[in-house]
Design a protein around this motif. Structure first.
Motif, PDB file in Angstrom:
ATOM      1  N   UNK A 639      33.748  -1.579 -40.561  1.00  0.00           N
ATOM      2  CA  UNK A 639      33.712  -2.753 -41.438  1.00  0.00           C
ATOM      3  C   UNK A 639      34.822  -2.590 -42.472  1.00  0.00           C
ATOM      4  N   UNK A 640      35.863  -3.417 -42.372  1.00  0.00           N
ATOM      5  CA  UNK A 640      36.973  -3.378 -43.325  1.00  0.00           C
ATOM      6  C   UNK A 640      36.582  -4.244 -44.524  1.00  0.00           C
ATOM      7  N   UNK A 641      36.255  -3.615 -45.629  1.00  0.00           N
ATOM      8  CA  UNK A 641      35.670  -4.348 -46.756  1.00  0.00           C
ATOM      9  C   UNK A 641      36.660  -5.272 -47.448  1.00  0.00           C
ATOM     10  N   UNK A 642      37.963  -4.941 -47.416  1.00  0.00           N
ATOM     11  CA  UNK A 642      38.952  -5.804 -48.048  1.00  0.00           C
ATOM     12  C   UNK A 642      39.139  -7.097 -47.271  1.00  0.00           C
ATOM     13  N   UNK A 643      38.890  -7.054 -45.964  1.00  0.00           N
ATOM     14  CA  UNK A 643      39.141  -8.207 -45.098  1.00  0.00           C
ATOM     15  C   UNK A 643      37.865  -8.862 -44.576  1.00  0.00           C
ATOM     16  N   UNK A 644      36.711  -8.218 -44.809  1.00  0.00           N
ATOM     17  CA  UNK A 644      35.435  -8.716 -44.280  1.00  0.00           C
ATOM     18  C   UNK A 644      35.515  -8.869 -42.758  1.00  0.00           C
ATOM     19  N   UNK A 645      36.057  -7.847 -42.112  1.00  0.00           N
ATOM     20  CA  UNK A 645      36.193  -7.871 -40.663  1.00  0.00           C
ATOM     21  C   UNK A 645      35.512  -6.647 -40.045  1.00  0.00           C
ATOM     22  N   UNK A 646      35.122  -6.810 -38.801  1.00  0.00           N
ATOM     23  CA  UNK A 646      34.537  -5.709 -38.044  1.00  0.00           C
ATOM     24  C   UNK A 646      35.487  -5.366 -36.905  1.00  0.00           C
ATOM     25  N   UNK A 647      36.035  -4.139 -36.927  1.00  0.00           N
ATOM     26  CA  UNK A 647      36.978  -3.692 -35.893  1.00  0.00           C
ATOM     27  C   UNK A 647      36.295  -2.659 -34.995  1.00  0.00           C
ATOM     28  N   UNK A 648      36.389  -2.863 -33.701  1.00  0.00           N
ATOM     29  CA  UNK A 648      35.765  -1.926 -32.760  1.00  0.00           C
ATOM     30  C   UNK A 648      36.577  -0.638 -32.701  1.00  0.00           C
ATOM     31  N   UNK A 649      35.900   0.501 -32.802  1.00  0.00           N
ATOM     32  CA  UNK A 649      36.577   1.795 -32.692  1.00  0.00           C
ATOM     33  C   UNK A 649      36.092   2.593 -31.468  1.00  0.00           C
ATOM     34  N   UNK A 650      34.972   2.167 -30.909  1.00  0.00           N
ATOM     35  CA  UNK A 650      34.457   2.846 -29.702  1.00  0.00           C
ATOM     36  C   UNK A 650      33.607   1.842 -28.941  1.00  0.00           C
ATOM     37  N   UNK A 651      34.072   1.475 -27.772  1.00  0.00           N
ATOM     38  CA  UNK A 651      33.357   0.496 -26.943  1.00  0.00           C
ATOM     39  C   UNK A 651      33.294   1.040 -25.519  1.00  0.00           C
ATOM     40  N   UNK A 652      32.205   1.712 -25.169  1.00  0.00           N
ATOM     41  CA  UNK A 652      32.107   2.303 -23.833  1.00  0.00           C
ATOM     42  C   UNK A 652      31.794   1.218 -22.785  1.00  0.00           C
ATOM     43  N   UNK A 653      31.597   1.637 -21.566  1.00  0.00           N
ATOM     44  CA  UNK A 653      31.217   0.704 -20.500  1.00  0.00           C
ATOM     45  C   UNK A 653      29.849   0.118 -20.843  1.00  0.00           C
ATOM     46  N   UNK A 654      29.743  -1.212 -20.805  1.00  0.00           N
ATOM     47  CA  UNK A 654      28.535  -1.902 -21.234  1.00  0.00           C
ATOM     48  C   UNK A 654      27.638  -2.249 -20.050  1.00  0.00           C
ATOM     49  N   UNK A 655      26.329  -2.241 -20.296  1.00  0.00           N
ATOM     50  CA  UNK A 655      25.384  -2.751 -19.305  1.00  0.00           C
ATOM     51  C   UNK A 655      25.489  -4.276 -19.288  1.00  0.00           C
ATOM     52  N   UNK A 656      24.829  -4.904 -18.329  1.00  0.00           N
ATOM     53  CA  UNK A 656      24.915  -6.363 -18.226  1.00  0.00           C
ATOM     54  C   UNK A 656      24.384  -7.037 -19.489  1.00  0.00           C
ATOM     55  N   UNK A 657      23.238  -6.568 -19.969  1.00  0.00           N
ATOM     56  CA  UNK A 657      22.659  -7.175 -21.167  1.00  0.00           C
ATOM     57  C   UNK A 657      23.509  -6.873 -22.399  1.00  0.00           C
ATOM     58  N   UNK A 658      24.071  -5.664 -22.456  1.00  0.00           N
ATOM     59  CA  UNK A 658      24.934  -5.318 -23.590  1.00  0.00           C
ATOM     60  C   UNK A 658      26.206  -6.162 -23.563  1.00  0.00           C
ATOM     61  N   UNK A 659      26.692  -6.480 -22.366  1.00  0.00           N
ATOM     62  CA  UNK A 659      27.881  -7.335 -22.230  1.00  0.00           C
ATOM     63  C   UNK A 659      27.603  -8.729 -22.788  1.00  0.00           C
ATOM     64  N   UNK A 660      26.410  -9.254 -22.533  1.00  0.00           N
ATOM     65  CA  UNK A 660      26.021 -10.562 -23.079  1.00  0.00           C
ATOM     66  C   UNK A 660      25.988 -10.500 -24.601  1.00  0.00           C
ATOM     67  N   UNK A 661      25.429  -9.410 -25.121  1.00  0.00           N
ATOM     68  CA  UNK A 661      25.364  -9.244 -26.577  1.00  0.00           C
ATOM     69  C   UNK A 661      26.754  -9.151 -27.191  1.00  0.00           C
ATOM     70  N   UNK A 662      27.611  -8.387 -26.543  1.00  0.00           N
ATOM     71  CA  UNK A 662      28.984  -8.230 -27.038  1.00  0.00           C
ATOM     72  C   UNK A 662      29.714  -9.569 -27.078  1.00  0.00           C
ATOM     73  N   UNK A 663      29.553 -10.353 -26.044  1.00  0.00           N
ATOM     74  CA  UNK A 663      30.206 -11.665 -25.988  1.00  0.00           C
ATOM     75  C   UNK A 663      29.727 -12.547 -27.135  1.00  0.00           C
ATOM     76  N   UNK A 664      28.436 -12.488 -27.423  1.00  0.00           N
ATOM     77  CA  UNK A 664      27.907 -13.317 -28.509  1.00  0.00           C
ATOM     78  C   UNK A 664      28.360 -12.796 -29.875  1.00  0.00           C
TER      79      UNK A 664
END
Length: 873
Positions: A639-664
């Motif tokens: 969470x970059x507090x100066x920019x109010x942004x969330x940057x991914x630093x570790x995104x492993x292989x996702x399950x099908x349900x996790x992929x749906x969550x990530x997309x949302x």
């Protein structure tokens, strides 16, 4: 006026009397200062952590006596808070009544109440009134009462006493010499030639160099050369020749430490980091007090000052005239007992008491407002929620609260709060760095080291690119410090630096993007791996690299229990570290994670998420009662507090349900970021009325090297709520509250609550008191105007080239403007959601926490299972 010469004392007699050696006395005296680490590892510390055995008011009186520092908010700050409706005067009246109940003045209660009420709301008497001839005549008549009003006289150094007489050059010269030698000794990066003999300690290096110092006379240099070879002997001898009485030795050392608390604090910090420098503070005091003796010798003996009363009767009489509407002539008609009672009341109801009552009313008003806000939104008896689409674990940092609130408004995401180091006692070593960094609270020591690494096939090309950049930087620094080469430097570096200067000055947002893109393209840093498995590395003798299999399970289990996430797992769990982004900012690390020693907590988030995904860790957790569904995947973000942004630093292989969550999540983040930005930047004074493109504005703030306030940081922090998120999730807490998840039903023995209080609770209190100190005493505990700061020796900042090493936050971090305070200087309110007996057990078992509550270093409240609020302080 008579004069006397202080009689030198034999140190053998002093030691016999004190039963403590000089090193123990120095250690004891060091409680009045706080360790100060390099600004690159800025970490919040309470300036008064060593003084919590006494009350906050006692400490305030002590510092007023020794340093003339006010530790309660200034009258103007309190008046502004009252005018803005932040102080309910009913709490002020209640506090006044309680204060009067604790004192007996042999005076009609109505008269005492009336005097105190007016004193609380009316300005102090003018100096003209105090100096009025009738007031002086009456004071002379009443001088027989002076013995009743004597306050304790604090110990002053000889140089301070000499300054009071009217010849203040010795104290100024003493500080100037100490600053010069401290800068040379502590320098980490700026000096071309290092101070010789630094490895022998500060005293030895100073003794050899100062005997050649042209700023001193030949006689002074000769005396330095003849000083004892050992620091403790030199300190003993100096104290003896100055005539310091054994009973005053500790306080005399304290007064010298408080004269330059920044430089002394840096020496204290260094003494705690390295065993071979454990006596560094003794060295510092030996140098300082030896120099004081040297500079004071021509002026000894000091004249004996006439008997000056600690309390001027003129001011007390003027107070009764001004606040009590009591004529001066009426004093003669009073019996002696009432005269004494009136003087005693005016003396005891001093500025410290008045400002203390105002501040406590401010604190109780905030507590009342927080209680009403939580009570109005609280949903008692809420059933456990079904698993959300995604769960986010944020740091308890107050800046996470608005972002979490905006995420939760999507109604498909759930958030948790925990300390940003996530319970991992690690030292981190990044691939592109030359140095490791302890990524945990400064009170603790790392137990493991975790490194980034690459396979050899990927490492070599990256290493070559990195080496090229480092070579350029090294060449630039060498040329800058070389007399002949520096003349060519403008021609060599001019085109590049000119382009950078123009870009960052006129187009900071675009220039920042362009430079970042250029560096990213050049470095092309590949995805790195982490040394999570225990490896025997002969080069790492101090800390083991990686974790054993049992340690992996232990720290994951501990983290999940502390977070409160042991069931109802969502398909995607995102561990969110946080960091800040700003340009040309010496205080950049103060905006990063306080729980990670002034660094981003993204590294810790990545380590925890990676461990949580290991199959054998999950299997072991299942055997211990924590069953993580196979479809659940852990990821990490920053969470970059100066920019109010969330940057991914570790995104492993996702399950099908996790992929749906990530997309949302990806679909929701732009709106969440925009809403959080809009709410936050309304508070920045430079952007008021200029909110057409909030996103562009925060990007400019992050890249503009002239920006003195890239974000507010943790300013405004006021409370630490320990409880379930359902307690506060519907509340707009205005980015002022640290939020830590806690479920008392899962903590039968109270160990989780004890750990939260001892760890995150202590860090929150330190942050709160550092902001408090920087707001109430900015010239002493702050660091002045950021625009005029000088980074010195690579370790900290000064104002000019001969000030103390400044230990606190810049003026712009706590002030809205030159006249208006932004950070409300009130002490931290800790709110615990748990039954009464849980809080009682905590106070009985954690005596340090009990002491903080009892002595007013923080405030405590609790909310029981029925939703009832109880104040414990």
């Amino acid at each position: 006026m008579a004069t006397t010469l202080a009689k030198p004392l034999h140190w053998e007699e002093i030691q016999e009397d004190l039963s403590l050696d000089i090193h123990e006395l120095v250690k004891s005296a060091s409680e009045v200062i706080a360790p100060l680490g390099p600004i690159s590892k800025f970490a919040a510390r309470s300036p008064w952590a060593g003084l919590e055995r006494q009350s906050f008011e006692q400490t305030a009186r002590r510092f007023k006596d020794i340093c003339d520092i006010e530790l309660f908010p200034h009258d103007s700050v309190l008046k502004s808070a009252r005018d803005q409706g932040e102080i309910d005067v009913n709490f002020l009246e209640k506090g006044l009544q309680q204060w009067l109940d604790r004192h007996s003045f042999e005076l009609p209660r109505a008269a005492a109440e009336q005097f105190c009420r007016v004193a609380l709301t009316k300005d102090t008497p003018s100096s003209d009134l105090t100096a009025h001839p009738e007031v002086k005549r009456l004071a002379k008549k009443l001088s027989g009462f002076k013995y009743q009003l004597k306050a304790r006289q604090s110990v002053k150094t000889l140089s301070q006493r000499f300054e009071k007489i009217g010849n203040g050059s010795v104290l100024r010269d003493l500080n100037r010499h100490l600053i010069k030698w401290c800068k040379l000794f502590l320098d980490e990066s700026q000096a071309v030639w290092s101070m010789p003999n630094r490895e022998e300690g500060f005293y030895q290096a100073w003794r050899r160099m100062a005997s050649l110092d042209p700023a001193l006379s030949l006689e002074e240099r000769r005396q330095i050369k003849n000083l004892p070879k050992e620091a403790d002997m030199a300190l003993n001898e100096a104290l003896s020749h100055l005539g310091i009485h054994p009973s005053e030795t500790r306080e005399y050392l304290e007064a010298h430490l408080l004269a330059l608390p920044g430089w002394a604090g840096m020496m204290l910090w260094r003494s705690q980091q390295h065993s071979n420098e454990s006596s560094l503070l003794t060295d510092y005091l030996a140098v300082r007090i030896s120099m004081e003796l040297l500079l004071m010798k021509p002026y000894l003996p000091l004249p004996t000052q006439g008997t000056k009363e600690d309390v001027l009767l003129e001011s007390l009489i003027a107070a009764w005239f001004h606040w009590g509407n009591f004529p001066i002539k009426a004093w003669s008609q009073l019996p002696a007992a009432e005269q004494k009672a009136r003087l005693n009341l005016a003396w005891q109801f001093d500025r410290i008491v008045r400002n203390k009552l105002w501040m406590e009313a401010w604190e109780k008003t905030y507590e009342q407002q927080l209680m009403e806000k939580i009570a109005s939104k609280q949903q008692a008896g809420t059933e456990p929620k079904l698993p959300s689409l995604a769960q986010f674990v944020f740091c308890i940092d107050v800046r996470s609260e608005p972002f979490r609130r905006k995420l939760e408004q999507t109604e498909v995401f759930e958030t948790f709060g925990a300390a940003g180091f996530f319970g991992l006692p690690i030292e981190t070593f990044k691939l592109h760095s030359h140095h490791s960094h302890p990524s945990l609270p400064v009170l603790n020591k790392p137990q493991f080291k975790v490194k980034e690494y690459l396979p050899e096939s990927q490492y070599q090309p990256f290493h070559e690119r990195l080496q090229a950049v480092n070579s350029l930087q090294g060449t630039f620094k060498t040329m800058k410090h070389n007399l002949l080469a520096s003349m060519l430097l403008p021609e060599v570096s001019g085109p590049w630096l000119s382009m950078q200067t123009l870009g960052r000055t006129f187009l900071p947002r675009r220039a920042g993007r362009a430079f970042k893109k250029l560096l990213d393209t050049w470095f092309r840093k590949p995805d790195v791996k982490l040394t999570l498995d225990r490896k025997e590395d002969p080069a790492e003798a101090k800390l083991p690299v990686g974790f054993s299999e049992e340690e992996k399970v232990h720290y994951v289990e501990q983290a999940l229990k502390t977070i409160g996430l042991t069931d109802y797992f969502a398909p995607l769990v995102v561990i969110c570290g946080h960091g800040s982004h700003s340009t040309n900012n010496p205080y950049a690390s103060s905006l990063d994670c306080g729980a990670c020693g002034g660094a981003s907590s993204a590294f810790n988030a990545k380590v925890l998420a990676t461990l949580c995904n290991l199959p054998h860790v999950r299997q072991a957790l299942k055997e211990r009662g924590i069953s993580i569904p196979e479809e659940t995947v852990f990821a990490a973000a920053e969470h970059i507090t100066t920019l109010d942004e969330l940057h991914w630093v570790y995104l492993p292989k996702l399950s099908d349900k996790a992929e749906v969550a990530y997309t949302q999540i990806q679909a929701a983040l732009p709106k969440v970021s925009e809403q959080a930005t809009l709410e936050r930047i309304r508070e920045l004074p430079s952007l008021k009325g200029n909110l057409k493109n909030p996103k562009a504005e925060v990007e400019r703030l992050a890249e503009d090297w002239s920006e003195i306030r890239p974000e507010w940081g943790l300013a405004g922090n006021a409370a630490f709520v320990i409880g379930e998120r359902s307690l506060t999730e519907a509340c707009n807490l205005e980015g002022r509250v640290f939020l830590h998840n806690y479920n008392w039903k899962k903590d039968k023995n109270g160990s989780l609550l004890a750990g939260i209080i001892a760890g995150p609770g202590t860090v929150c209190q330190m942050i709160n008191l550092q902001y408090y100190a920087s707001a109430v005493a900015p010239h002493y505990y702050g660091s002045g105007n950021k625009a005029t700061q000088t980074v010195t020796s690579g370790i900290g900042v000064m104002q000019g080239n001969a000030s103390d090493l400044l230990s606190g936050l810049p003026w712009q971090s706590v002030m809205q403007s030159d006249e208006t305070v932004y950070h409300a200087p009130i002490r931290l309110l800790v709110v615990i959601q748990a039954p009464k007996e849980y809080v009682e057990r905590l106070l009985n078992q954690d005596r340090a926490f009990f002491q903080k509550v009892q002595n007013g270093w923080l405030r405590l409240a609790s909310i029981d299972p029925e939703g009832n609020w109880k104040s414990w302080s």
